[in-house]
Enzyme design. Structure first.
Site, PDB file in Angstrom:
ATOM      1  N   HIS A   1      -0.938  17.104   4.628  1.00  0.00           N
ATOM      2  CA  HIS A   1      -0.528  15.652   4.259  1.00  0.00           C
ATOM      3  C   HIS A   1      -0.186  15.664   2.938  1.00  0.00           C
ATOM      4  O   HIS A   1       0.704  14.814   2.450  1.00  0.00           O
ATOM      5  CB  HIS A   1      -1.820  14.829   4.316  1.00  0.00           C
ATOM      6  CG  HIS A   1      -1.445  13.415   3.968  1.00  0.00           C
ATOM      7  ND1 HIS A   1      -0.470  12.867   4.582  1.00  0.00           N
ATOM      8  CD2 HIS A   1      -2.192  12.468   3.257  1.00  0.00           C
ATOM      9  CE1 HIS A   1      -0.397  11.442   4.127  1.00  0.00           C
ATOM     10  NE2 HIS A   1      -1.575  11.217   3.341  1.00  0.00           N
TER      11      HIS A   1
ATOM     12  N   ASP B   1       2.924   9.337   0.977  1.00  0.00           N
ATOM     13  CA  ASP B   1       1.420   8.502   1.567  1.00  0.00           C
ATOM     14  C   ASP B   1       1.912   7.043   1.008  1.00  0.00           C
ATOM     15  O   ASP B   1       3.107   6.542   1.098  1.00  0.00           O
ATOM     16  CB  ASP B   1       0.182   8.845   0.920  1.00  0.00           C
ATOM     17  CG  ASP B   1      -1.019   8.463   1.356  1.00  0.00           C
ATOM     18  OD1 ASP B   1      -1.069   8.657   2.242  1.00  0.00           O
ATOM     19  OD2 ASP B   1      -1.602   7.787   0.554  1.00  0.00           O
TER      20      ASP B   1
ATOM     21  N   TYR C   1      -5.295  -0.894   0.897  1.00  0.00           N
ATOM     22  CA  TYR C   1      -5.428  -1.035   2.387  1.00  0.00           C
ATOM     23  C   TYR C   1      -5.423  -2.134   2.857  1.00  0.00           C
ATOM     24  O   TYR C   1      -4.929  -2.653   3.898  1.00  0.00           O
ATOM     25  CB  TYR C   1      -6.462  -0.120   2.718  1.00  0.00           C
ATOM     26  CG  TYR C   1      -6.092   1.588   2.487  1.00  0.00           C
ATOM     27  CD1 TYR C   1      -6.032   2.196   3.578  1.00  0.00           C
ATOM     28  CD2 TYR C   1      -6.668   1.934   1.313  1.00  0.00           C
ATOM     29  CE1 TYR C   1      -5.648   3.672   3.413  1.00  0.00           C
ATOM     30  CE2 TYR C   1      -6.275   3.487   1.169  1.00  0.00           C
ATOM     31  CZ  TYR C   1      -6.038   4.240   2.283  1.00  0.00           C
ATOM     32  OH  TYR C   1      -5.788   5.615   2.020  1.00  0.00           O
TER      33      TYR C   1
END
Length: 293
Positions: free
Chosen positions: A271, A104, A216
């Protein structure tokens, strides 16, 4: 707690690096491997994989800048800066060369680490990540294809908006983290109560959500960094790992743009590979790490 292959607790420490302070765990002996977690996780994500690596490797498991039990500075959440944190940590621990395994956001940081510190990193495992500038942004679009495939990354736009996410998430960290962990996995039961509790503990601490959102909010900077870095392909072996129910083969496709020597593997998982299918991940990763020597 996290344990090595002898069921002994891993060592923990804190290091002042690159203008911040990182919390890290370490165990084992042999060639070094640094494991970089994603969001909304911490180094605890690697607890199942660590004892599979420690018989042959010295394993270093940091909490990334602002996350886990690391310090929460005001800035520096772009992937290049975060990769320099890890390079400084590994140098301070005395590791002249090492492999990097990231998942990730940790994989995004790991790619920058390999590119920016080519004389230190001798192999890269890139697991379940989309690189800003190379496909990440396309999955934020509300399209039938993204929705049908489970790859509509709705939260990126939400997180990018200043102030509103902080207002809405405060007091609901457990609900958000549990939702993200379980909906992105093929095996939602692997988001065990101990892991959820640990992630909620860390992201509920002062500055925890702010730091998560800052990762982010650095995406546009990351995208430009990745485009610049990709002009020179990596000349180290790269293993690209995907979960069939999430990013899957796209991990390998991305890495082929970034490196000359790429091997791919896709698992029957979602994931969070190191929590969903740790045995299978170890079976693929250990031979790759051994072959690089």
């Amino acid at each position: 707690m996290m344990f090595d292959h002898r069921q002994e607790p891993v060592r923990t420490g804190r290091a002042a690096v690159n203008g911040t302070q990182l919390h890290y765990r370490t165990a084992g002996s042999g060639p070094a491997v640094v494991l970089l977690h994603g969001v909304p996780k911490t180094g605890y994500h690697w607890r199942h994989l660590v004892p599979k690596l420690t018989p042959a490797h010295t394993v270093v498991v940091p909490d990334l800048r602002g996350l886990g039990d690391s310090a929460r500075p005001a800035d520096g959440f772009d992937s290049a800066t975060m990769s320099d944190d890890i390079a400084a940590l590994m140098a301070g621990l005395g590791h002249e060369t090492y492999a990097v395994m990231g998942e990730d956001w940790g994989a995004v940081v790991g790619y920058q680490l390999a590119a920016r510190h080519r004389d230190r990193v001798d192999a890269l495992v890139f697991a379940e990540a989309l690189l800003p500038g190379f496909g990440f942004e396309e999955h934020t679009a509300l399209t039938p294809e993204n929705v049908a495939s489970g790859m509509h990354l709705w939260h990126l736009g939400f997180y990018f908006q200043p102030d509103v996410p902080e207002m809405l998430i405060a007091g609901h960290e457990r609900e958000l983290i549990t939702y993200m962990l379980k909906t992105e996995r093929s095996h939602p039961d692997t988001a065990t109560p101990d892991a959820v509790d640990e992630y909620v503990r860390c992201y509920s601490m002062p500055g925890g959500i702010r730091a998560m959102l800052a990762v982010y909010r650095a995406m546009l900077v990351d995208a430009e960094q990745n485009r610049q870095t990709a002009r020179k392909k990596l000349d180290i072996p790269v293993l690209a790992l995907g979960g069939a129910a999430f990013i899957g083969e796209r991990n390998e496709a991305q890495m082929r743009l970034m490196a000359h020597d790429v091997t791919g593997h896709v698992f029957a998982a979602g994931h969070d590979l190191a929590e969903e299918v740790p045995d299978e991940v170890a079976d693929v990763t250990l031979p790759f790490l051994a072959a690089r020597r």
